[in-house]
Design a protein around this motif. Structure first.
Motif, PDB file in Angstrom:
ATOM      1  N   SER A 282      12.898 -24.961  18.209  1.00 31.35           N
ATOM      2  CA  SER A 282      13.800 -25.714  17.333  1.00 31.35           C
ATOM      3  C   SER A 282      14.816 -24.817  16.651  1.00 31.35           C
ATOM      4  O   SER A 282      16.004 -25.152  16.578  1.00 31.35           O
ATOM      5  N   LEU A 283      14.365 -23.668  16.140  1.00 35.71           N
ATOM      6  CA  LEU A 283      15.223 -22.822  15.309  1.00 35.71           C
ATOM      7  C   LEU A 283      15.803 -21.620  16.033  1.00 35.71           C
ATOM      8  O   LEU A 283      16.728 -20.981  15.526  1.00 35.71           O
ATOM      9  N   GLY A 284      15.226 -21.274  17.178  1.00 35.56           N
ATOM     10  CA  GLY A 284      15.552 -20.019  17.829  1.00 35.56           C
ATOM     11  C   GLY A 284      14.539 -18.957  17.444  1.00 35.56           C
ATOM     12  O   GLY A 284      13.983 -18.975  16.340  1.00 35.56           O
ATOM     13  N   PHE A 285      14.281 -18.014  18.335  1.00 38.33           N
ATOM     14  CA  PHE A 285      13.230 -17.038  18.098  1.00 38.33           C
ATOM     15  C   PHE A 285      13.517 -16.160  16.886  1.00 38.33           C
ATOM     16  O   PHE A 285      12.600 -15.817  16.129  1.00 38.33           O
ATOM     17  N   ASP A 286      14.756 -15.780  16.664  1.00 43.83           N
ATOM     18  CA  ASP A 286      15.066 -14.907  15.530  1.00 43.83           C
ATOM     19  C   ASP A 286      14.681 -15.553  14.204  1.00 43.83           C
ATOM     20  O   ASP A 286      14.194 -14.877  13.289  1.00 43.83           O
ATOM     21  N   ASN A 287      14.887 -16.845  14.086  1.00 40.78           N
ATOM     22  CA  ASN A 287      14.514 -17.533  12.846  1.00 40.78           C
ATOM     23  C   ASN A 287      13.003 -17.701  12.740  1.00 40.78           C
ATOM     24  O   ASN A 287      12.445 -17.641  11.637  1.00 40.78           O
ATOM     25  N   PHE A 288      12.327 -17.915  13.874  1.00 36.84           N
ATOM     26  CA  PHE A 288      10.866 -17.939  13.852  1.00 36.84           C
ATOM     27  C   PHE A 288      10.335 -16.582  13.405  1.00 36.84           C
ATOM     28  O   PHE A 288       9.424 -16.496  12.559  1.00 36.84           O
ATOM     29  N   LYS A 289      10.913 -15.527  13.928  1.00 40.86           N
ATOM     30  CA  LYS A 289      10.500 -14.188  13.525  1.00 40.86           C
ATOM     31  C   LYS A 289      10.786 -13.959  12.042  1.00 40.86           C
ATOM     32  O   LYS A 289      10.020 -13.286  11.339  1.00 40.86           O
ATOM     33  N   GLY A 290      11.872 -14.530  11.543  1.00 38.37           N
ATOM     34  CA  GLY A 290      12.174 -14.423  10.117  1.00 38.37           C
ATOM     35  C   GLY A 290      11.074 -15.005   9.250  1.00 38.37           C
ATOM     36  O   GLY A 290      10.733 -14.459   8.191  1.00 38.37           O
ATOM     37  N   LEU A 291      10.513 -16.127   9.688  1.00 31.69           N
ATOM     38  CA  LEU A 291       9.360 -16.708   8.987  1.00 31.69           C
ATOM     39  C   LEU A 291       8.222 -15.697   8.897  1.00 31.69           C
ATOM     40  O   LEU A 291       7.620 -15.497   7.834  1.00 31.69           O
ATOM     41  N   LEU A 292       7.922 -15.078  10.031  1.00 31.33           N
ATOM     42  CA  LEU A 292       6.842 -14.095  10.089  1.00 31.33           C
ATOM     43  C   LEU A 292       7.136 -12.904   9.182  1.00 31.33           C
ATOM     44  O   LEU A 292       6.250 -12.399   8.483  1.00 31.33           O
ATOM     45  N   GLU A 293       8.371 -12.462   9.180  1.00 37.59           N
ATOM     46  CA  GLU A 293       8.745 -11.307   8.363  1.00 37.59           C
ATOM     47  C   GLU A 293       8.605 -11.616   6.877  1.00 37.59           C
ATOM     48  O   GLU A 293       8.137 -10.764   6.100  1.00 37.59           O
ATOM     49  N   GLY A 294       8.996 -12.814   6.466  1.00 36.21           N
ATOM     50  CA  GLY A 294       8.844 -13.185   5.068  1.00 36.21           C
ATOM     51  C   GLY A 294       7.388 -13.248   4.646  1.00 36.21           C
ATOM     52  O   GLY A 294       7.014 -12.804   3.553  1.00 36.21           O
ATOM     53  N   ALA A 295       6.550 -13.790   5.536  1.00 31.56           N
ATOM     54  CA  ALA A 295       5.115 -13.845   5.238  1.00 31.56           C
ATOM     55  C   ALA A 295       4.525 -12.447   5.158  1.00 31.56           C
ATOM     56  O   ALA A 295       3.670 -12.168   4.304  1.00 31.56           O
ATOM     57  N   HIS A 296       4.988 -11.554   6.037  1.00 30.60           N
ATOM     58  CA  HIS A 296       4.497 -10.166   6.008  1.00 30.60           C
ATOM     59  C   HIS A 296       4.859  -9.491   4.691  1.00 30.60           C
ATOM     60  O   HIS A 296       4.050  -8.739   4.121  1.00 30.60           O
TER      61      HIS A 296
END
Length: 549
Positions: A282-296
């Motif tokens: 839905s968002l593109g992989f870079d934005n999915f990865k951004g979610l992960l980075e914020g959680a990290h």
């Protein structure tokens, strides 16, 4: 008496609760102009104002001391270290490993799981890019334009709410639809508007046998076959997130399109895993990865920040304060941002499925309250309905207000009005309105004395209602990841305090088991005598209503 309630810190908190019971926050603010400056914390782009809580510095100190006495630091390290803290299922709890960008290994039973995690991320990225570029073709040679994501519980709620919250970041390449309810109306409505030649179905079920998810996927398969696809074509239009490779391949899914799941990730913590594939689509992989980075980033803050400035710890201990010493049975979440309206439902599952427990890890029945009811809705809608009960009802209901300082697609007036309502509601809950203030307001209404007093009494609001306010610059993927991880760790901290296993869900499992048994009864594959007489009657009525005419 349990080990928790026998702690000296618990007794001290009981004494402090009695001492502040009749104190009013309005007076505290009047007496201490620096209260808002001292009762705040900030991390990972999230600012927390907790000054509108019925706490003093001494209360906060005692709450942190209780956390230490309950072994919070050691339990936190055990979780991040891959120990089997899910004691009833003998599993590690490592959703944090899914967003580990430290470069450090994460060991489970002597094995570093990070290579598998990274390989899965790479697979998600490659698949997303293939779909978005138009090179993943259906059986007639058309590129995918629609995605139907089928799951339930954590396999559905996390991806749906994250993509909803990040709507301004969606890709134009595909449109993702989410289906969870086994009610056939839902999947019928979704599929009826789609072209099967341009549709990809993502089925998410660790076992590939979850009743609702499997039935909806079978329905999607039948729709696809009825529209002209063949069993061989399934491989181009269906993918799975599952650990049951055989069941998925027997269904017709190509093995290279099966994304893995691990036992050390619970469903309600799984959006960071391949369960997040629909988010990436839905968002593109870079934005999915951004979610992960914020959680990290929030993981690092939770691990390293002192308790008194640690956002998850502060919020968790305030929740313990109200749940155990003020008998607050629920907490309300009030996001003042339309796209974040689904967050209360997400945290509802996260919190209530984790800490809705009545026995400790040792199997002892608790003699104190555990997980609260979590509920809520977007502002300002709630102000015109359930806020009434929070303001003037007899229950104490702590509130979490949240607001992005900047939003897309709004003019200044809209957002200023939204912010004013958010801040105004928090202020009103705290200060209330006295009888004398209400009586004075009615001076020019032309009322007789008795009526004036009567109306003033009805308009009086006691105030002293606690709340947190969470502000963030904007709700981008990184900030949303941090926000979700904040609530995950809050739930973990409270589970440590209450000594419960926050990572099993036997109540959910029982419902699944009995649901399958009742289905056998409805379909005539089980003896009626195995059900109680009420259930027998309900099954009989259903079968009669649906018998061939």
């Amino acid at each position: 008496m349990s080990t928790l309630t026998s702690q000296p810190q618990w007794h001290r908190l009981s004494e402090l609760a009695a001492s502040v019971k009749d104190a009013h926050m309005r007076d505290w603010f009047s007496q201490d102009p620096s209260r808002a400056d001292t009762m705040q914390a900030e991390a990972c782009g999230i600012f927390l104002d907790y000054s509108k809580n019925r706490v003093t510095d001494e209360v906060m100190t005692s709450l942190f001391e209780l956390a230490e006495a309950q072994g919070l630091s050691a339990q936190r390290d055990a979780m991040f270290g891959g120990q089997h803290i899910n004691s009833t299922e003998n599993r590690a709890v490592l959703h944090t490993a899914l967003r580990n960008f430290s470069g450090e290994p994460v060991m489970v039973d002597g094995k570093d799981v990070m290579p598998e995690v990274q390989a899965t991320l790479d697979k998600i990225q490659k698949f997303t890019e293939t779909v978005h570029s138009g090179s993943h073709l259906g059986y007639t040679g058309k590129p995918v334009k629609q995605v139907v994501a089928i799951g339930i519980g954590g396999s559905f709620l996390g991806p749906k709410i994250m993509t909803e919250a990040l709507k301004p970041y969606r890709s134009d390449a595909v449109k993702v639809h989410f289906v969870a309810n086994v009610d056939g109306c839902h999947i019928h409505d979704v599929l009826s508007s789609l072209d099967h030649e341009e549709t990809l179905v993502v089925m998410s079920s660790k076992s590939f046998s979850t009743q609702e998810t499997l039935q909806n996927t079978q329905t999607a398969k039948q729709w696809f076959l009825s529209a002209g696809g063949t069993q061989e074509d399934i491989a181009k239009h269906f993918v799975a997130v599952s650990s049951n490779v055989k069941a998925a391949t027997d269904f017709g899914i190509a093995e290279e399109n099966i994304f893995p799941m691990w036992d050390w990730v619970g469903g309600r913590y799984s959006l960071w895993s391949a369960i997040g594939l629909p988010i990436s689509l839905s968002l593109g992989f870079d934005n999915f990865k951004g979610l992960l980075e914020g959680a990290h980033e929030m993981d690092k803050h939770f691990k390293n920040a002192p308790l008194e400035s640690n956002l998850p710890v502060i919020m968790a201990m305030l929740g313990v304060w109200y749940r155990n010493f003020f008998d607050a049975q629920s907490t309300v979440m009030l996001p003042y941002y339309h796209y974040l309206r689904g967050l209360p439902a997400y945290v509802q599952q996260l919190d209530m499925e984790s800490n809705g427990k009545q026995v400790t890890k040792q199997g002892d029945v608790v003699d104190y309250a555990t997980g609260p009811i979590i509920w809520g809705s977007e502002g300002t809608n709630g102000q015109h309905s359930f806020h009434q009960l929070i303001h003037q009802g007899t229950s104490l209901i702590p509130a979490d207000f949240m607001l992005p300082l900047h939003v897309p697609n709004q003019n200044d007036t809209h957002h200023a009005m939204l912010a004013s309502n958010c801040f105004g509601q928090a202020q009103a809950l705290m200060q209330g309105k006295t009888f004398d203030e209400c009586y004075t307001d009615l001076a020019d209404e032309g009322l007789d004395e008795d009526t004036r007093k009567h109306i003033a009494q009805h308009k009086t609001m006691p105030g002293n209602k606690p709340s947190n306010t969470l502000l963030f610059e904007k709700l981008d993927p990184v900030t949303l990841g941090a926000l979700v991880a904040l609530y995950e760790h809050k739930v973990f901290v409270q589970g440590v305090i209450w000594q419960v296993n926050s990572f099993d869900q036997w109540g959910v499992e029982l419902g699944k088991e009995l649901g399958n048994q009742v289905l056998d009864g409805i379909q005539g594959n089980a003896q009626e005598s195995q059900f109680d007489v009420s259930t027998q009657q309900l099954i009989a009525k259903f079968r009669s209503a649906n018998a061939p005419k």
